[in-house]
Write a protein that holds these residues in place. Sequence first.
Motif, mmCIF file in Angstrom:
data_model
loop_
_atom_site.group_PDB
_atom_site.id
_atom_site.type_symbol
_atom_site.label_atom_id
_atom_site.label_comp_id
_atom_site.label_asym_id
_atom_site.label_seq_id
_atom_site.Cartn_x
_atom_site.Cartn_y
_atom_site.Cartn_z
ATOM 1 N N ARG A 1 23.754 38.930 28.109
ATOM 2 C CA ARG A 1 24.649 37.777 28.271
ATOM 3 C C ARG A 1 25.869 37.921 27.363
ATOM 4 N N ASP A 2 25.645 38.299 26.108
ATOM 5 C CA ASP A 2 26.750 38.504 25.166
ATOM 6 C C ASP A 2 27.674 39.620 25.657
ATOM 7 N N TRP A 3 27.087 40.732 26.110
ATOM 8 C CA TRP A 3 27.894 41.843 26.614
ATOM 9 C C TRP A 3 28.708 41.421 27.833
ATOM 10 N N PHE B 1 23.319 31.973 34.639
ATOM 11 C CA PHE B 1 22.877 32.953 33.646
ATOM 12 C C PHE B 1 23.689 32.822 32.361
ATOM 13 N N LEU B 2 25.006 32.726 32.490
ATOM 14 C CA LEU B 2 25.858 32.652 31.298
ATOM 15 C C LEU B 2 25.717 31.323 30.560
ATOM 16 N N GLY B 3 25.444 30.267 31.276
ATOM 17 C CA GLY B 3 25.441 28.944 30.670
ATOM 18 C C GLY B 3 24.090 28.388 30.276
ATOM 19 N N THR B 4 23.032 29.125 30.557
ATOM 20 C CA THR B 4 21.691 28.604 30.287
ATOM 21 C C THR B 4 20.920 29.545 29.371
ATOM 22 N N PRO B 5 20.804 29.193 28.084
ATOM 23 C CA PRO B 5 20.004 30.033 27.180
ATOM 24 C C PRO B 5 18.589 30.192 27.737
ATOM 25 N N GLY B 6 18.070 31.391 27.639
ATOM 26 C CA GLY B 6 16.730 31.664 28.141
ATOM 27 C C GLY B 6 16.694 32.072 29.599
ATOM 28 N N ARG B 7 17.807 31.915 30.293
ATOM 29 C CA ARG B 7 17.873 32.301 31.707
ATOM 30 C C ARG B 7 17.902 33.817 31.804
#
Length: 90
Positions: free
Chosen positions: A20-22, A51-57
Motif C-alpha cells: 500500500r505504501d509503495w 485497498f488504499l483507504g482501508t487499513p488491513g485490506r
Amino acid sequence: MTQDPTPAPMAALPDPEAFRDWMRCALMVTGRTHTRTGRDLGFGRNTLRDFLGTPGRDLQLGTAAAVTRYLAEAAQAEGLALPPIGGAHG
C-alpha cells in the motif's frame, strides 16, 4: 551439462501495508490516480480506492501484479524511477 532441478528461491512478497505504501508512492511518482489505474486495468471502480483507504485490506496477488506492471511501465515510459517494493519511500 545438466541443470540443477532445484527452483530458484522466491523473492519475498511484501505485506499488504508495505505494498500500500509503495503503491501510494508509485502513483505520486507517475502522476497517476488510483481511479485511472483501476479503470485502465479494468478493475471494479472501488478496488484500488478500498485497498488504499482501508487499513488491513488486502489485494489478490494477480491484482497487485497488474498494478505493479502498469505503474512500472508508466514510469519507464516517462523516464522515471520507482522505489523498490518494500523499500523506503519519501
